[in-house]
Design a protein around this motif. Structure first.
Motif: not given
Length: 121
Positions: A21-46
């Motif tokens: 389903a995904g995660t609801a992310v709130t708008s605005g600077a300082g809010n938003g979402g965070q992918v912890a312990a990420s692997f950017p080269e292996l990450t695709v966002l929908r």
């Protein structure tokens, strides 16, 4: 407000999984979402936008010492109302934060799913 944790949904090599389903992310600077312990080269966002209007999503640049290319700035994409965008993969040298995470901010409320691409496919 604090950033919302966006967990990974791992793609399965030679297999299948139910559409998350995904995660609801709130708008605005300082809010938003965070992918912890990420692997950017292996990450695709929908990113899905059902806010009623067009909006932008940004993956924020990291800072030194980890993100040597962070000075190139954020990656920003426009997502129309009722649309879905696929973003990534990303460069660690530009986007990884000092705590190892990726930070996503949006201009309107959106739903974000972080997919981790398996290395053995």
């Amino acid at each position: 407000m604090a950033r919302t944790a966006v967990p990974y949904s791992s793609l399965v090599p030679n297999g299948q999984f139910a559409d998350p389903a995904g995660t609801a992310v709130t708008s605005g600077a300082g809010n938003g979402g965070q992918v912890a312990a990420s692997f950017p080269e292996l990450t695709v966002l929908r990113v899905a936008n059902a806010s009623g209007g067009s909006g932008t999503v940004s993956v924020l640049p990291g800072s030194l010492p980890l993100a040597a290319a962070g000075g190139q700035g954020a990656f920003t994409a426009t997502v129309a109302n009722s649309a879905t965008a696929w973003l990534g993969p990303f460069e660690s040298g530009r986007f990884i934060q000092n705590d190892g995470s990726l930070i996503i901010e949006t201009s309107v409320a959106m739903t974000v799913t972080a997919f981790k691409i398996p290395r053995n496919t």
